[in-house]
Design an enzyme around this catalytic site. Structure first.
Site, PDB file in Angstrom:
ATOM      1  N   GLU A  76      -7.801  -7.645  -4.120  1.00 39.81           N
ATOM      2  CA  GLU A  76      -6.649  -8.481  -3.770  1.00 39.81           C
ATOM      3  C   GLU A  76      -7.016  -9.261  -2.504  1.00 39.81           C
ATOM      4  O   GLU A  76      -6.491  -9.032  -1.419  1.00 39.81           O
ATOM      5  CB  GLU A  76      -5.408  -7.620  -3.544  1.00 39.81           C
ATOM      6  CG  GLU A  76      -4.129  -8.417  -3.388  1.00 39.81           C
ATOM      7  CD  GLU A  76      -2.910  -7.540  -3.095  1.00 39.81           C
ATOM      8  OE1 GLU A  76      -1.807  -8.107  -2.963  1.00 39.81           O
ATOM      9  OE2 GLU A  76      -3.056  -6.302  -2.988  1.00 39.81           O
TER      10      GLU A  76
ATOM     11  N   HIS B   7      -4.214  -6.068  -9.407  1.00 37.92           N
ATOM     12  CA  HIS B   7      -4.450  -7.445  -8.958  1.00 37.92           C
ATOM     13  C   HIS B   7      -5.801  -7.981  -9.436  1.00 37.92           C
ATOM     14  O   HIS B   7      -5.843  -8.932 -10.196  1.00 37.92           O
ATOM     15  CB  HIS B   7      -4.317  -7.598  -7.442  1.00 37.92           C
ATOM     16  CG  HIS B   7      -2.946  -7.328  -6.947  1.00 37.92           C
ATOM     17  ND1 HIS B   7      -1.893  -8.202  -7.163  1.00 37.92           N
ATOM     18  CD2 HIS B   7      -2.415  -6.286  -6.257  1.00 37.92           C
ATOM     19  CE1 HIS B   7      -0.795  -7.709  -6.637  1.00 37.92           C
ATOM     20  NE2 HIS B   7      -1.078  -6.541  -6.085  1.00 37.92           N
TER      21      HIS B   7
ATOM     22  N   ASP C 232       6.430  -6.733  -6.317  1.00 39.82           N
ATOM     23  CA  ASP C 232       7.508  -6.463  -5.357  1.00 39.82           C
ATOM     24  C   ASP C 232       8.594  -7.535  -5.448  1.00 39.82           C
ATOM     25  O   ASP C 232       8.902  -8.210  -4.447  1.00 39.82           O
ATOM     26  CB  ASP C 232       6.958  -6.425  -3.927  1.00 39.82           C
ATOM     27  CG  ASP C 232       5.852  -5.409  -3.748  1.00 39.82           C
ATOM     28  OD1 ASP C 232       6.168  -4.226  -3.623  1.00 39.82           O
ATOM     29  OD2 ASP C 232       4.675  -5.822  -3.747  1.00 39.82           O
TER      30      ASP C 232
END
Length: 514
Positions: free
Chosen positions: A359, A384, A442
């Site tokens: 990431e 990711h 998120d």
């Protein structure tokens, strides 16, 4: 000059031999320029995600309808950059997306599973403001760095607060305008700004604010009544967005109640389990959740070893519910996986790693090399995997071993890895049919809800212009295929998915989706 002697056609023949091996038997003279051109385009389309997904007659009709909306929105964006949501930062594009026909389609489309979602940022911030902040007993205090802490208990050592505790209800009551108070309160747990390029000019700025929000909000959802209400809402928001299953990352922090009692991590899992069981009973077409133990990667090796041993015990107690282990937090500032290998030994044979890796925008640094160690540790999926495109050997290994990349487009954009989503490496993964699943990470912290917004960028920005229902269907089915559902659970998931998908297609054809 004849076509057979044309230098362009000779170069095309070489291209075809390299890219489309099944045409090797055909001579250069057997193909016109147009045929050669189309052969390459067809080969690319067959290679990409969804290239071999079958659409029946009804799905093909629905695809024609969907593509009218998609191509119309893309054409509008091509003519006017200020209307090109597919190329804009989510904070600037959200109002356009909310009015989009493509988005309405995606909201009503069955999306299968979400496999990368952090529980403490999973619920829309507006719900938190309108509900949790009005719960009796919520307090606010301030650390010496000026960060607010929300809680339902007075525990200075836990919160590192320097100020006095004040009741949120008292603050709201004494404010000039309660509506303005609520708007300011929401900013404590929402990164949204109309000018992200000014408010978050660097990756450090946005990550500092992002991680502060977890510290601001974390203790509030450990309050038992808040925990139950919050996670019930998490399930509701997923279900209402036509998600049928989720694998949730959580740190399982101990809960507390109004009397001041604290409980074990095992009690936290029991609460998750009870909520899940009740929700599934009330929503039989929802398969529920499973949990991945997420530990902060900035801890020292001894602390992570302790957490990993705790995970082993929790997995033993809940083998089909606590299914995996991960390390979370900003990779660039955290310890690399290689330094933490001593802490990650002896993974139970029935458990799995789901490791965040790559990431980052760095190339050849410890952060993107986490991808190598994640593969050597046999991570079941890669969280990711943003830097994977820079590592062709690792990319080939991921594809060969069918290790799904958990692609979270909006998260990568908001957290400063990419601005124009068309430049996201997920486009390359899609073009090469690298196993991938679309995730939301998120959403509550950036003014989103559910999974549809990330699917919007997946089909409008990562996928090519001519990609439609075949790509979407493949991504939806991937989410079940690469989940940790057991064989029996997966069989039932596909049965439910086939039924809900068929009903959705009928609604599209009846004109009740757009």
């Amino acid at each position: 000059m004849s076509r057979k002697s044309c230098p362009i056609m000779k170069r095309f023949s070489v291209l075809l031999l390299l890219l489309v091996p099944h045409l090797m038997a055909q001579t250069e003279s057997a193909l016109s320029y147009e045929q050669a051109r189309q052969a390459v385009l067809t080969a690319e389309e067959e290679l990409m995600t969804g290239g071999h997904t079958y659409l029946n007659t009804e799905e093909a009709k629905a695809d024609d309808i969907f593509m009218q909306y998609k191509l119309g929105e893309l054409a509008q964006g091509f003519r006017n950059a200020e209307q090109n949501a597919a190329a804009m930062h989510f904070f600037k594009a959200k109002q356009l997306i909310d009015r989009s026909g493509v988005f309405r389609f995606l909201q009503k489309m069955p999306k299968g599973a979400v496999l990368h979602l952090h529980n403490s940022a999973s619920v829309s911030s507006k719900w938190v403001v309108k509900n949790m902040s009005y719960m009796p007993g919520m307090l606010r205090c301030t650390t010496d760095k000026g960060r607010s802490v929300l809680t339902f208990r007075r525990a200075p050592k836990e919160h590192e607060c320097q100020s006095q505790y004040v009741r949120v209800s008292d603050e709201r009551r004494s404010s000039i305008d309660p509506l303005v108070y609520d708007q300011n309160f929401e900013r404590l747990i929402n990164l949204y700004t109309p000018v992200p390029e000014l408010e978050y000019p660097t990756i450090t700025k946005v990550w500092d604010r992002f991680q502060d929000m977890f510290d601001t909000f974390g203790d509030a959802i450990r309050y038992l009544p808040a925990f139950r209400a919050y996670h019930w809402q998490m399930l509701e928001e997923l279900y209402n967005d036509n998600v049928m299953y989720a694998e949730i990352r959580s740190s399982f922090k101990p809960l507390y109640d109004a009397s001041g009692r604290t409980f074990s991590r095992e009690r936290t899992i029991q609460e998750f389990y009870a909520l899940n069981e009740k929700f599934v009973r009330l929503h039989p077409d929802f398969l529920g959740i499973k949990l991945i133990y997420a530990v902060y990667r900035g801890h020292d090796v001894d602390k992570i070893s302790e957490s990993f041993e705790e995970f082993r015990q929790l997995h033993k107690a809940f083998p089909n519910f606590v299914v995996g282990f991960d390390l979370v937090g900003q990779e660039d500032n955290g310890k690399p996986l290689y330094a933490l290998l001593p802490a990650l030994r002896d993974l139970p044979p029935t458990a799995h790693f789901f490791l965040h890796a790559g990431e980052t925008n760095w190339f050849g640094a410890s952060t993107d090399i986490n991808l190598l160690d994640a593969l050597l540790l046999n991570s079941t999926r890669i969280g990711h995997g943003y830097a994977l495109a820079k590592h062709p050997i690792l990319l080939n290994a991921v594809k060969t071993r069918q290790i799904a990349v958990e692609v979270s487009p909006i998260s990568n954009q908001v957290l400063h890895l990419v601005w124009d989503m068309r430049n996201h490496p997920g486009a390359q993964y899609m073009a090469l049919d690298v196993p991938l699943v679309i995730c939301n990470d998120d959403p509550g912290f950036w003014n989103a809800k559910g999974l549809s917004y990330d699917f919007y960028y997946a089909i409008m920005s990562l996928a090519p212009n001519n990609a439609g229902l075949r790509v979407l269907k493949s991504l939806v089915w991937n989410s079940v295929r690469y989940s940790l559902l057991t064989e029996e659970e997966q069989k039932r998931a596909y049965q439910i998915l086939e039924l809900t998908w068929s009903r959705f297609i009928d609604k599209v054809l009846q004109g009740s989706v757009f």
